[in-house]
Scaffold this motif. Structure first.
Motif, PDB file in Angstrom:
ATOM      1  N   ARG A  71       1.040  -1.406   0.047  1.00  0.00           N
ATOM      2  CA  ARG A  71       0.189   0.514   0.205  1.00  0.00           C
ATOM      3  C   ARG A  71       0.749   1.123  -0.022  1.00  0.00           C
ATOM      4  N   GLY A  74       4.103   2.737  -4.976  1.00  0.00           N
ATOM      5  CA  GLY A  74       3.057   3.990  -5.599  1.00  0.00           C
ATOM      6  C   GLY A  74       2.963   2.979  -6.480  1.00  0.00           C
ATOM      7  N   LEU A  75       2.711   1.559  -7.053  1.00  0.00           N
ATOM      8  CA  LEU A  75       2.642   1.268  -8.328  1.00  0.00           C
ATOM      9  C   LEU A  75       1.966  -0.170  -8.258  1.00  0.00           C
ATOM     10  N   ARG A  77      -0.417  -0.333  -4.964  1.00  0.00           N
ATOM     11  CA  ARG A  77      -1.427   0.523  -4.230  1.00  0.00           C
ATOM     12  C   ARG A  77      -2.273  -0.059  -3.801  1.00  0.00           C
ATOM     13  N   ALA A  78      -3.257   0.175  -5.938  1.00  0.00           N
ATOM     14  CA  ALA A  78      -3.932   0.140  -5.850  1.00  0.00           C
ATOM     15  C   ALA A  78      -4.654  -1.764  -6.408  1.00  0.00           C
ATOM     16  N   THR A  79      -4.216  -2.713  -5.970  1.00  0.00           N
ATOM     17  CA  THR A  79      -3.614  -3.522  -6.367  1.00  0.00           C
ATOM     18  C   THR A  79      -5.247  -4.388  -4.996  1.00  0.00           C
TER      19      THR A  79
ATOM     20  N   ALA C 186      -8.367  -0.957  -2.032  1.00  0.00           N
ATOM     21  CA  ALA C 186      -8.129  -1.734  -3.614  1.00  0.00           C
ATOM     22  C   ALA C 186      -9.438  -1.852  -3.073  1.00  0.00           C
ATOM     23  N   GLY C 292       1.073   7.305  -8.782  1.00  0.00           N
ATOM     24  CA  GLY C 292       2.798   7.329  -8.688  1.00  0.00           C
ATOM     25  C   GLY C 292       2.892   8.267  -7.380  1.00  0.00           C
ATOM     26  N   PRO C 303      -6.497   5.577  -3.542  1.00  0.00           N
ATOM     27  CA  PRO C 303      -6.667   6.243  -5.291  1.00  0.00           C
ATOM     28  C   PRO C 303      -8.128   5.445  -5.386  1.00  0.00           C
ATOM     29  N   ASN C 309      -5.983   2.722 -13.788  1.00  0.00           N
ATOM     30  CA  ASN C 309      -4.737   2.768 -12.440  1.00  0.00           C
ATOM     31  C   ASN C 309      -3.775   2.378 -13.488  1.00  0.00           C
ATOM     32  N   ARG C 312      -1.205  -0.395 -13.494  1.00  0.00           N
ATOM     33  CA  ARG C 312      -1.897  -1.927 -13.589  1.00  0.00           C
ATOM     34  C   ARG C 312      -1.023  -2.767 -14.998  1.00  0.00           C
TER      35      ARG C 312
END
Lengths: 123, 156, 730
Positions: A71, A74-75, A77-79, C186, C292, C303, C309, C312
């Motif tokens: 989380r 940067g890359l 954290r939305a996963t 998320a 990012g 987010p 995004n 991804r």
């Protein structure tokens, strides 16, 4: 059929890794695996999974630390991150959620339950 | 593991390696046969039964060589370079079978294999699974399962 | 192979590892080191066993592991102090867990009463009644309903899929307003809406009224809410379950609708997900989000899922700093074995080549011979390196011993402390596999026969706890393992009396202390006045010695009255190669393990005496030693060789049975690759294994002990020799 979705599984147990791989690949996912939190973060440097499934109790870096690490990144954290846990008690769930877990799967799980949970968080 | 189709459409046909010991003809299922080699001198094993000629080196593996004739109750061979060793898989083991000469590959249907007659001796019944008539010759189909003595004899 | 069966195998392998880690961890804690990582490791081991067991429906294992885990969790959380009593219970629980694992794998039954008592003890540790172990499926019942339709539910169909009779469809109004925290974890509103749509047919209305004007828009804020009119035959719990993961991160209101079923409105029956997402995105398109950029999480950034995004789809180009993982790989053992076999072939081929070159008469200084020398060196190095791959620390065997000590200690009523040293000492896997049995027996023996009873120890001024020490180290290309105790030492008077009573030695035999001690290795010898459960019937030190010698090893004993005994065994580092002396006997080329040979002698005719009944002895420096004609013993010739025309190999059998082997000639010394005869044939009496020599032919490796033993029994009851050799001819 579009490109297979990728799932990163993080678990220190070889048995669980094998079961996750079997269930997920049969369901059509591409599976990448890591053996603990530290390894999971390393793998994320070169992978962009659609969903992450992680265990809680692991050596080196546990699931809570791993989720926080993801989380913070940067890359990723939305996963979506699903926590695998044998604990059904509220405390563990709430700690995992505080760390940023998207959802959870209570072990023991069957393939249908796993895939169901993945679908419930994956766009 | 995955590609076994080639053996499926052979169905009722089977291929047999035909060989000779003295005046008699025998055959074994080709599926059991790994390769056929010329005779090489064996290293005798102490206190072994008469039908065990000894052991040879097959690319690093130590292989017992069975004088198949003796095992079937025929006189022992005097092996020369013209003799052959049939390398066969029996269960998990690989063994060599000393024979006079390998002559042919036979393709037969299961129906061509007749059971050995009841009058056959016990030894014949232990090793001969069936009889074939090939161009007027009698060929005995040999079962390799009991060619080596039972393992447990001195496992203790 | 059935993939689940393969995973089951993996599970049991992993259990073994976890059980080892569990015991090691508990013992570390018992030693006073309760470092959190140690405690965590112990917890994880049990947790892991439980997790896997649940997956395979091994309920008994799950239940026990759960109780155990609960107690460990108390230790981990500082609610329970890991004192000696607690660790005692836990060590026994670890043993019981190991038994349950074994029974789950191999079938059979554990000691149910013991398990029940242990469960009680474990629960008592925690001091409070424990919750029931989760039943493998009960814990998941909450999600069971929702999962039933998975196979069908990709399109939200409202008819015929429910089992007849179809429950009546009901209308619901769901109001859903996500908060920022929902997106931070998320979760995505669109996904939740899609899931909701799978339950039936839904009419979704977006409320974007809370969307601030552009300058006030927080890039990771949550501003949208939805109202869903849902017609479904599913119960309310199924609707709630959709929002299970976001409970607390949204405002949610689910209520039966007052109006008509949505199907009757003539409006939107199914959710068009693409349209819905487009709708969201269109609404949010103005938001300039830079993924990012990484706003600090402490400030509740999130987010917003309305924004696609880019992370991804893209691959990160740079790598952040992360600790390097340990550089190990897991390799299928078959591959390593295959490699070792191939290197064995290489060694043989190199030897064959060297022999050909030498036969060709090329001078040693020729380029070919020099190059061959280099090749030989290189081959050796490759062989050593490859063997090192398969080397493992003896720890895997040593860590089984604490349990054994506990069990034997309990059975004999003798408190025992086990000290281990050098458990990191590495030895080839082939050797490790053969270590457990002799070690088990030696340790049992040390406690059962070596250590005194506590009251006797007290009388002798020793601490009540006996000590058994297990140590491993490398010494001159071999591994040396010592098992020592601080007990009373060997009672030589009793050993001697017992040996005389059993007819093993002459009543008037004169034996040194060392020779007396070595009597315990004679077949059938036992000093135990009552046959105990522990050391077992019919299994004596002679069996231990045989099995160690079968590995090309030796065993020796040193004992000091009142101070204890030390058994020392030395073993080759590998069973794949052997240093041998190549000899010929009866026209055959044979290999004798170099470790068995003390010296080689050219016998003189006058030294050899026939004792009738086929037995022959040779006088060596005043001592008569049995002489065995190898060619005759192996049946390669009927008539014995004239000893004056042969060579004798003086054989050491760890002091208790020296013998001399008569062979025709010695060809030289060589390291040989050991090949199994059993793989394709069976065990052959008098033959330890086979090898392949430089000429490509198979040579047999002698089982020296067996040959000597067989020739003794062939010679019938051998007569008494001179007193010095008197005990050696059993």
């Amino acid at each position: 059929m579009t490109v297979a979705k990728t799932v990163l599984t993080v678990d220190d147990s070889r048995t669980m890794r094998d079961m996750l791989r079997l269930a997920l690949s049969e369901a059509g996912y591409r599976v990448v695996q890591a053996v603990d939190g530290v390894h999971g973060l390393e793998v994320l440097q070169g992978e962009a999974p659609d969903v992450i499934v992680t265990d809680i109790n692991m050596p080196r870096m546990d699931g809570f630390g791993f989720i926080e690490g993801v989380r913070r990144s940067g890359l990723h954290r939305a996963t979506p991150i699903l926590v695998l846990t044998t604990e059904s008690d509220a405390e563990k769930k709430s700690r995992a959620r505080q760390a940023g877990a998207t959802g959870w799967i209570v072990k023991p799980f069957n393939a249908a339950k796993l895939v169901d949970a993945l679908r419930r968080v994956a766009a | 593991m995955f590609d076994t189709t080639h053996s499926v459409h052979a169905m009722a046909r089977r291929e047999l390696i035909n060989f000779r010991i003295g005046p008699q003809e025998f055959c074994v299922d080709i599926m059991a046969v790994r390769e056929i080699r010329g005779w090489t001198p064996t290293t005798p094993l102490p206190h072994a039964p008469a039908f065990i000629r000894g052991v040879v080196n097959l690319r690093g593996a130590v292989l017992p060589v069975v004088d198949l004739g003796v095992r079937l109750g025929l006189p022992p061979s005097e092996p020369t370079e013209r003799h052959a060793i049939i390398v066969a898989q029996v269960g998990r083991q690989v063994i060599g079978l000393l024979v006079d000469a390998v002559s042919d590959i036979l393709t037969v249907g299961d129906e061509a294999i007749q059971p050995p007659p009841d009058v056959a001796s016990e030894r014949v019944r232990a090793f001969v699974r069936g009889l074939l008539a090939i161009e007027g010759r009698l060929v005995s189909l040999v079962s390799l399962d009991h060619v080596l003595p039972a393992q447990e004899l001195d496992a203790a | 192979m059935d993939p689940m069966a393969a995973i089951r195998d993996t599970f049991f392998q992993e259990c073994e590892e976890q059980l080892g880690a569990l015991e090691t961890g508990l013992l570390t804690m018992e030693g006073g080191d309760c470092d959190p990582e140690t405690v965590n490791g112990v917890f994880r081991a049990v947790h892991s066993v439980k997790g896997g067991a649940g997956a395979f429906g091994l309920d008994a294992l799950v239940r026990f592991a759960h109780v155990f885990e609960t107690a460990l969790d108390d230790v981990r959380a500082g609610r329970l102090a890991p004192d000696g009593r607690v660790l005692g219970v836990m060590l026994r629980a670890a043993d019981a867990l190991a038994d349950l694992v074994r029974v789950s794998r191999d079938g059979g039954a554990t000691d149910a009463e013991r398990d029940r008592l242990l469960v009680e003890d474990l629960k008592a540790l925690s001091g409070s009644p424990q919750p029931q172990a989760p039943q493998p499926d009960a814990v998941a019942s909450g999600s069971a309903d929702g999962g039933d339709m998975d196979g069908f539910a990709f399109q939200p169909l409202r008819f015929e899929l429910d089992a007849p009779p179809a429950p009546a469809e009901q209308n619901w109004t769901v109001r859903f307003r996500p908060e920022a925290g929902l997106y931070a974890k998320a979760n995505e509103a669109a996904v939740l809406l899609r899931e909701l749509g799978r339950l039936g047919s839904a009419l979704v209305t977006l409320d974007a009224s809370a969307l601030p004007s552009f300058p006030d828009l927080h890039p990771e804020g949550a501003y949208l809410s939805w109202t869903i009119d849902l017609a479904t035959a599913q119960p309310e719990s199924a609707i709630r379950e959709v929002f299970e993961f976001v409970e607390g991160d949204c405002e949610l209101d689910i209520a039966p609708a007052a109006g008509q079923p949505p199907g009757d409105t003539g409006g939107i029956g199914d959710i068009d997900l693409a349209a819905l997402i487009q709708q969201s995105q269109a609404t949010m398109a103005a938001a300039p989000v830079a993924p990012g950029v990484g706003a600090p999480r402490a400030a509740e950034p999130a987010p917003d899922t309305g924004i696609p995004n880019p992370g991804r789809a893209s691959r990160p180009a740079d790598a952040a700093t992360a600790p390097a993982s340990k550089a190990t790989i897991r390799v299928d053992l078959d591959r390593v074995d295959g490699l070792i076999d191939l290197v064995g072939e290489l060694v043989i081929n190199q030897a064959m080549l060297a022999q050909r070159v030498s036969e060709a008469g090329l001078p040693r200084s020729s380029n070919v011979a020099l190059g061959l020398g280099d090749l030989e060196q290189l081959t050796r190095e490759i062989q050593d390196s490859v063997m090192a791959i398969r080397a493992q620390p003896v720890k895997s065997v040593f860590q089984r011993m604490p349990r054994l000590v506990r069990e034997v200690s309990a059975m004999t009523g003798k408190p025992v402390r086990l000290l281990t040293e050098g458990e990191g000492t590495e030895v080839d896997k082939t050797v490790i596999e053969h270590l457990a049995d002799p070690l088990t027996h030696m340790i049992r023996n040390a406690i059962d026969h070596g250590l005194e009873r506590p009251e006797d120890r007290a009388a002798a001024g020793k601490p009540a706890d006996g000590t058994v020490r297990l140590a491993a180290r490398h010494r001159s290309g071999r591994i040396v393992i010592e098992v020592s105790d601080d007990g009373g030492g060997i009672n030589r008077a009793r050993v001697r009396a017992s040996a005389v009573a059993k007819g093993l030695i002459a009543p008037d035999a004169v034996l040194s202390d060392e020779e007396t001690d070595n009597l315990i290795f004679l077949p059938g010898f036992s000093t135990a006045e009552t046959v105990s459960d522990i050391s077992g019937r019919g299994v004596g030190m002679d069996v231990v010695k045989r099995s160690i010698q079968a590995l090309g090893g030796r065993i020796a004993i040193a004992s000091r009255p009142g101070q204890g005994s030390t058994f020392t065994m030395s073993l080759p580092l590998t069973l794949a190669v052997l240093d041998g002396m190549v000899v010929s006997a009866g026209g055959q080329t044979l290999v004798t393990p170099l470790t068995a040979i003390i010296e080689t002698l050219q016998p003189r005719t006058g030294d050899v005496h026939s004792l009738g009944s086929g037995a022959t002895v040779i006088a060596i420096r005043g001592t008569f030693i049995p002489l065995v004609d190898v060619g005759v013993a192996l049946g390669y010739r009927a008539e014995p060789l004239d000893p004056a025309r042969g060579i004798t190999l003086l054989i050491e059998n760890e002091g208790c049975a020296r013998a001399a082997l008569l062979v025709d000639a010695i060809q030289g010394q060589r390291q040989v690759v050991i090949k199994s005869l059993e793989a394709n044939y069976r065990r052959v009496p008098g033959v330890a294994a086979a090898t392949i020599l430089g000429d490509g032919r198979v040579a047999l490796i002698l089982d020296v002990d067996a040959i000597v033993a067989a020739s003794r029994s062939a010679a019938g009851q051998a007569p008494e020799f001179t007193p010095a050799a008197g005990f050696a001819h059993v």
